[in-house]
Design an enzyme around this catalytic site. Sequence first.
Site, PDB file in Angstrom:
ATOM      1  N   LYS A  79     -32.548 -20.892  13.310  1.00 47.27           N
ATOM      2  CA  LYS A  79     -32.727 -19.662  14.071  1.00 47.27           C
ATOM      3  C   LYS A  79     -32.500 -19.939  15.561  1.00 47.27           C
ATOM      4  O   LYS A  79     -33.079 -20.877  16.133  1.00 47.27           O
ATOM      5  CB  LYS A  79     -34.127 -19.096  13.861  1.00 47.27           C
ATOM      6  N   LYS A  97     -28.605  -9.682   0.524  1.00 44.02           N
ATOM      7  CA  LYS A  97     -30.029  -9.496   0.295  1.00 44.02           C
ATOM      8  C   LYS A  97     -30.206  -8.353  -0.702  1.00 44.02           C
ATOM      9  O   LYS A  97     -29.919  -7.195  -0.416  1.00 44.02           O
ATOM     10  CB  LYS A  97     -30.746  -9.194   1.614  1.00 44.02           C
TER      11      LYS A  97
END
Length: 366
Positions: free
Chosen positions: A165, A265
Site C-alpha cells: 500500500k 472483487k
Amino acid sequence: MRIESIAVYTADLPYTGKAYAFAGGRSHQVFTSTVVVLTTTAGVAGYGEVCPCGPNYMAAFAEGLPSCLSVLAPSVIGGDPRHITRIHESMDQALTGHAVAKAAIDMACWDLLGKSARLPVYILLGGLLSPSMPLHRIVPLAEPAEMEASLSRYRSEGFRHIQIKLGHRVEEDIELMQTLARKKQPDEVWVGDINAAWRRDEALRFSRALEDLDLYLEQPCRGYEECLSIRGRARHPVKLDESLNSLADVQRALRDDAMDAMALKVSKFGGLTPSRIIRDLCVEAGIAMTIEDAWGSGIATAAYAHLAASTPPRALLNTTDLHNYNTVQLADGAPEVSGGRMTLSDRPGLGVTPDFGVLALHEVYE
C-alpha cells in the site's frame, strides 16, 4: 426446491494487525460483515457473506446492507435458488444497483446449487483448474520500518506475492519502494497499490523513477480516463480496481486496452454469477486477475476461492485469504492456507458452515 426464508446476520471482524491503512488517510480496525442464510423447502440451507472494506472504499455501506436485503427478500422468496439468473432478474426488478447486497444472495444460491448437485461450486464454475492458488499478502500503509518488517514476516511465512500500500508523498513512496526492493526476490510478484490517490503526473513520476523494478501499478489515479492515460505512458503494467464496477466497465477497459491486469472483487460485481462472466472474458483477453473480495471471513473467502480455483492458472495472478486477516472467524471449513498458497476441500457447495455463536441475528424474512 424453493427459498422458504432468508435470515440476515451481522458480525464485527477486528483486523489482526495494528490498522488496515491505505491512501487518503483511510484506516480501519473493525469491519462489519453481513451473512445471509437461505433456507429451502428441501431443508437445505445456503450461505453467503459480504463485507465492505469500510465506508469509504467502495459504493457499499455495511450498515445499509440489511435494509437492502429487506427489499430484496420478497423478490426471491418462493423462487428456485438453482435458477440463479432468474433470481438475479428478480432482484434487479426489486432494487436498482446495490450489487453488494445482491451478491450475498447470489453466493448463497450457488452454495445451494452445489449442495443440490452434490458437487463443490468450483466444478459448476468450470472445473478444478487451479487446485493450489497463489496468495498475495497486503502490506498496509505505515512508517517505512514497519512496512519493511511486515514484508519480511510475510516472506518468512512463504508468501511470494506482495501488495504494498502506497500513499505517502510520491517522493517518499519512491524512496520506500527503493528501500524495500533491495531485498526483493526473483520469484516474488509485487503490486504497488495507491488506491486511486495520485494525479497523473505523480503516477508517471513514480513509474519512471522505478522503471527497473518489476511490479504492477494498481489503480494509480481515481478516474478511468486518467488511468487509461497512464496505461499508455507508464513503465509498469497497470492493474485496475476501483474504476471497474460493472461488466460494462470491464468490457470498456478491454476495448480501450486500458489494463494489463484487474482486481475482480466478487461482491462488488454482484456475486459469482456476473463475476464468472467477467472472469471468462478476461481469460479470453489474456488479462491477469486477482480474484478476491473487499473483505470478509470464511464464507466470503470460500466464494471467491471457488471462482479462482476454476480459473486457468495462466489467468490467475493470485487470490488472498481474507479470513486470516481477522481475529474472529464466522464459519467452519474455510479454505486451507499453507506456504503462501490456498486450497479448497471437495465438500458440496461452498464447503463452509456459519458459526452462529458469533453471529447476531438481524432479521428473518419468510
